[in-house]
Scaffold this motif. Structure first.
Motif, PDB file in Angstrom:
ATOM      1  N   CYS A  24       3.767  -4.824  -0.095  1.00 20.15           N
ATOM      2  CA  CYS A  24       3.675  -3.357   0.011  1.00 20.15           C
ATOM      3  C   CYS A  24       5.042  -2.740   0.295  1.00 20.15           C
ATOM      4  O   CYS A  24       5.780  -3.188   1.173  1.00 20.15           O
ATOM      5  CB  CYS A  24       2.696  -2.982   1.113  1.00 20.15           C
ATOM      6  N   ILE A  25       5.380  -1.679  -0.448  1.00 16.05           N
ATOM      7  CA  ILE A  25       6.658  -0.981  -0.267  1.00 16.05           C
ATOM      8  C   ILE A  25       6.476   0.415   0.333  1.00 16.05           C
ATOM      9  O   ILE A  25       7.404   1.219   0.346  1.00 16.05           O
ATOM     10  CB  ILE A  25       7.409  -0.866  -1.612  1.00 16.05           C
ATOM     11  N   SER A  26       5.255   0.698   0.807  1.00 17.56           N
ATOM     12  CA  SER A  26       4.951   1.977   1.467  1.00 17.56           C
ATOM     13  C   SER A  26       5.296   3.182   0.595  1.00 17.56           C
ATOM     14  O   SER A  26       5.781   4.204   1.084  1.00 17.56           O
ATOM     15  CB  SER A  26       5.694   2.068   2.807  1.00 17.56           C
ATOM     16  N   CYS A  27       5.019   3.075  -0.706  1.00 20.30           N
ATOM     17  CA  CYS A  27       5.384   4.156  -1.627  1.00 20.30           C
ATOM     18  C   CYS A  27       4.456   5.360  -1.526  1.00 20.30           C
ATOM     19  O   CYS A  27       4.815   6.466  -1.934  1.00 20.30           O
ATOM     20  CB  CYS A  27       5.412   3.639  -3.058  1.00 20.30           C
ATOM     21  N   GLY A  28       3.222   5.147  -1.049  1.00 19.73           N
ATOM     22  CA  GLY A  28       2.288   6.252  -0.877  1.00 19.73           C
ATOM     23  C   GLY A  28       1.458   6.592  -2.094  1.00 19.73           C
ATOM     24  O   GLY A  28       0.658   7.526  -2.070  1.00 19.73           O
ATOM     25  N   LEU A  29       1.627   5.838  -3.192  1.00 18.51           N
ATOM     26  CA  LEU A  29       0.876   6.160  -4.399  1.00 18.51           C
ATOM     27  C   LEU A  29      -0.628   5.996  -4.191  1.00 18.51           C
ATOM     28  O   LEU A  29      -1.420   6.801  -4.695  1.00 18.51           O
ATOM     29  CB  LEU A  29       1.338   5.266  -5.557  1.00 18.51           C
ATOM     30  N   CYS A  30      -1.030   4.980  -3.448  1.00 18.88           N
ATOM     31  CA  CYS A  30      -2.457   4.760  -3.208  1.00 18.88           C
ATOM     32  C   CYS A  30      -3.084   5.957  -2.493  1.00 18.88           C
ATOM     33  O   CYS A  30      -4.212   6.362  -2.797  1.00 18.88           O
ATOM     34  CB  CYS A  30      -2.681   3.475  -2.416  1.00 18.88           C
ATOM     35  N   GLU A  31      -2.353   6.515  -1.546  1.00 19.86           N
ATOM     36  CA  GLU A  31      -2.848   7.709  -0.845  1.00 19.86           C
ATOM     37  C   GLU A  31      -2.975   8.885  -1.811  1.00 19.86           C
ATOM     38  O   GLU A  31      -3.960   9.636  -1.777  1.00 19.86           O
ATOM     39  CB  GLU A  31      -1.904   8.085   0.295  1.00 19.86           C
ATOM     40  N   LYS A  32      -2.042   9.024  -2.708  1.00 23.78           N
ATOM     41  CA  LYS A  32      -2.035  10.143  -3.647  1.00 23.78           C
ATOM     42  C   LYS A  32      -3.178  10.067  -4.639  1.00 23.78           C
ATOM     43  O   LYS A  32      -3.779  11.098  -4.984  1.00 23.78           O
ATOM     44  CB  LYS A  32      -0.700  10.169  -4.397  1.00 23.78           C
ATOM     45  N   VAL A  33      -3.513   8.861  -5.125  1.00 26.45           N
ATOM     46  CA  VAL A  33      -4.512   8.754  -6.188  1.00 26.45           C
ATOM     47  C   VAL A  33      -5.935   8.588  -5.681  1.00 26.45           C
ATOM     48  O   VAL A  33      -6.882   8.680  -6.478  1.00 26.45           O
ATOM     49  CB  VAL A  33      -4.177   7.576  -7.139  1.00 26.45           C
ATOM     50  N   CYS A  34      -6.123   8.377  -4.388  1.00 26.85           N
ATOM     51  CA  CYS A  34      -7.480   8.184  -3.869  1.00 26.85           C
ATOM     52  C   CYS A  34      -8.293   9.473  -4.033  1.00 26.85           C
ATOM     53  O   CYS A  34      -7.929  10.515  -3.476  1.00 26.85           O
ATOM     54  CB  CYS A  34      -7.442   7.792  -2.398  1.00 26.85           C
ATOM     55  N   PRO A  35      -9.404   9.451  -4.767  1.00 22.78           N
ATOM     56  CA  PRO A  35     -10.157  10.685  -5.037  1.00 22.78           C
ATOM     57  C   PRO A  35     -10.886  11.240  -3.828  1.00 22.78           C
ATOM     58  O   PRO A  35     -11.249  12.416  -3.817  1.00 22.78           O
ATOM     59  CB  PRO A  35     -11.139  10.268  -6.134  1.00 22.78           C
ATOM     60  N   VAL A  36     -11.104  10.410  -2.803  1.00 20.29           N
ATOM     61  CA  VAL A  36     -11.806  10.893  -1.610  1.00 20.29           C
ATOM     62  C   VAL A  36     -10.887  10.970  -0.393  1.00 20.29           C
ATOM     63  O   VAL A  36     -11.348  11.172   0.726  1.00 20.29           O
ATOM     64  CB  VAL A  36     -13.043  10.015  -1.305  1.00 20.29           C
ATOM     65  N   HIS A  37      -9.581  10.800  -0.624  1.00 21.20           N
ATOM     66  CA  HIS A  37      -8.562  10.970   0.421  1.00 21.20           C
ATOM     67  C   HIS A  37      -8.828  10.098   1.653  1.00 21.20           C
ATOM     68  O   HIS A  37      -8.623  10.520   2.789  1.00 21.20           O
ATOM     69  CB  HIS A  37      -8.481  12.443   0.852  1.00 21.20           C
ATOM     70  N   THR A  38      -9.264   8.878   1.415  1.00 20.91           N
ATOM     71  CA  THR A  38      -9.570   7.996   2.531  1.00 20.91           C
ATOM     72  C   THR A  38      -8.370   7.164   2.966  1.00 20.91           C
ATOM     73  O   THR A  38      -8.388   6.552   4.029  1.00 20.91           O
ATOM     74  CB  THR A  38     -10.758   7.067   2.189  1.00 20.91           C
ATOM     75  N   ILE A  39      -7.315   7.128   2.129  1.00 24.11           N
ATOM     76  CA  ILE A  39      -6.149   6.289   2.423  1.00 24.11           C
ATOM     77  C   ILE A  39      -5.030   7.110   3.033  1.00 24.11           C
ATOM     78  O   ILE A  39      -4.671   8.171   2.522  1.00 24.11           O
ATOM     79  CB  ILE A  39      -5.629   5.602   1.140  1.00 24.11           C
ATOM     80  N   LYS A  40      -4.500   6.630   4.133  1.00 23.72           N
ATOM     81  CA  LYS A  40      -3.336   7.235   4.769  1.00 23.72           C
ATOM     82  C   LYS A  40      -2.268   6.160   4.922  1.00 23.72           C
ATOM     83  O   LYS A  40      -2.524   5.090   5.487  1.00 23.72           O
ATOM     84  CB  LYS A  40      -3.692   7.815   6.144  1.00 23.72           C
ATOM     85  N   VAL A  41      -1.080   6.439   4.408  1.00 26.01           N
ATOM     86  CA  VAL A  41      -0.006   5.455   4.473  1.00 26.01           C
ATOM     87  C   VAL A  41       0.842   5.713   5.710  1.00 26.01           C
ATOM     88  O   VAL A  41       1.460   6.765   5.851  1.00 26.01           O
ATOM     89  CB  VAL A  41       0.868   5.490   3.207  1.00 26.01           C
ATOM     90  N   GLU A  42       0.838   4.748   6.578  1.00 26.77           N
ATOM     91  CA  GLU A  42       1.718   4.775   7.749  1.00 26.77           C
ATOM     92  C   GLU A  42       2.844   3.788   7.421  1.00 26.77           C
ATOM     93  O   GLU A  42       3.651   4.036   6.542  1.00 26.77           O
ATOM     94  CB  GLU A  42       0.913   4.409   8.991  1.00 26.77           C
ATOM     95  N   THR A  43       2.919   2.676   8.093  1.00 29.52           N
ATOM     96  CA  THR A  43       3.823   1.631   7.630  1.00 29.52           C
ATOM     97  C   THR A  43       3.240   0.987   6.370  1.00 29.52           C
ATOM     98  O   THR A  43       3.928   0.734   5.391  1.00 29.52           O
ATOM     99  CB  THR A  43       4.023   0.560   8.721  1.00 29.52           C
ATOM    100  N   LYS A  44       1.941   0.771   6.433  1.00 30.30           N
ATOM    101  CA  LYS A  44       1.165   0.313   5.301  1.00 30.30           C
ATOM    102  C   LYS A  44      -0.073   1.200   5.187  1.00 30.30           C
ATOM    103  O   LYS A  44      -0.424   1.916   6.122  1.00 30.30           O
ATOM    104  CB  LYS A  44       0.750  -1.159   5.474  1.00 30.30           C
ATOM    105  N   PRO A  45      -0.752   1.177   4.042  1.00 31.53           N
ATOM    106  CA  PRO A  45      -1.950   2.006   3.913  1.00 31.53           C
ATOM    107  C   PRO A  45      -3.057   1.600   4.879  1.00 31.53           C
ATOM    108  O   PRO A  45      -3.244   0.409   5.152  1.00 31.53           O
ATOM    109  CB  PRO A  45      -2.372   1.792   2.453  1.00 31.53           C
TER     110      PRO A  45
END
Length: 261
Positions: A192-213
């Motif tokens: 994981c490179i903590s890029c935040g893409l997973c947080e951006k694409v989650c349709p229900v906004h359940t992912i928050k990236v801190e050091t890792k998602p």
């Protein structure tokens, strides 16, 4: 007006192909749901196009799609169609959607199922490249036929129920919705490179990236976080580590196109 939900781009591709051919507006269901309305009301003229495009999850429509439909109110008498994308078969997904639409006073005029490349790597693996390319080519041809039917406002039902559709949709799908939505098995490994893409694409906004998602409790099982991670760092349990990843080849272009509109 075409409402769509997509995880890895298959349904966005199909919805866009119809929207461009019909000169219609595309509307993201998660984006609409972000408005947090109790009721979503739209005015339509008789004969106008009203479409619903979505992927099949465990032989049923995604819960977010059915939730949106339950809050939908439409005036007028539009021509209503649905299109579901599936790796192999849809079970009774269309029947389930039609029932939920009817409860909102909307009658489904035509329905279609479109085979697209598999992406549910929790239970299966992605298709081989040869099969993926064959499905994408066949989908183009099928969409041309579908657009012809829609342009003529015909009543047609071209579905792919498969074997034992009633059992799969009425028994397996409820179990999937009850137990498969648990986010506890999601994690990001050391890549994981903590890029935040997973947080951006989650349709229900359940992912928050801190050091890792970090995953909250909500989930649709779209697996966008797994497939779209640029370094393949996101896993669900141990079963996805050796599985392939899939995104529709036009996904980035289509997202950019509709973001700029």
């Amino acid at each position: 007006m075409i409402f769509y939900f997509t995880g890895t781009g298959n349904s966005l591709y199909a919805a866009n192909a119809i929207a461009e051919a019909q000169g219609e507006q595309l509307i993201s269901i998660p984006a609409e749901m972000d408005r947090k309305q109790e009721v979503y009301s739209y005015e339509q003229k008789d004969g106008e196009l009203l479409g619903f495009v979505f992927p099949v999850y465990a032989w049923g429509p995604p819960a977010i799609v059915l939730d949106f439909v339950s809050k939908l109110r439409v005036t007028g008498k539009p021509y209503v169609f649905s299109l579901c994308t599936c790796g192999d078969e849809e079970g009774q997904s269309t029947r389930m959607l039609a029932k939920n639409l009817a409860a909102s006073g909307i009658v489904l005029k035509s329905s279609f199922a479109l085979r697209m490349p598999n992406n549910y790597v929790v239970g299966f693996d992605v298709d081989s490249k040869d099969l993926e390319e064959r499905k994408l080519k066949e989908a183009e041809e099928t969409l041309r036929e579908i657009n012809g039917i829609i342009s003529r406002r015909e009543s047609a039902h071209r579905n792919i129920p498969g074997r034992f559709p009633r059992l799969k949709t009425r028994v397996v799908n409820p179990l999937f919705n009850r137990f498969a939505m648990d986010t506890k098995k999601f994690y990001a490994d050391d890549k994981c490179i903590s890029c935040g893409l997973c947080e951006k694409v989650c349709p229900v906004h359940t992912i928050k990236v801190e050091t890792k998602p970090v995953w909250g409790k909500a989930c649709t099982q779209c697996l966008a976080c797994i497939h779209r991670c640029p370094v393949r760092a996101i896993q669900m349990g141990k079963g996805t580590e050796q599985k392939g990843r899939y995104l529709h080849p036009d996904l980035k272009r289509l997202e950019k196109q509709h973001t700029l509109k």
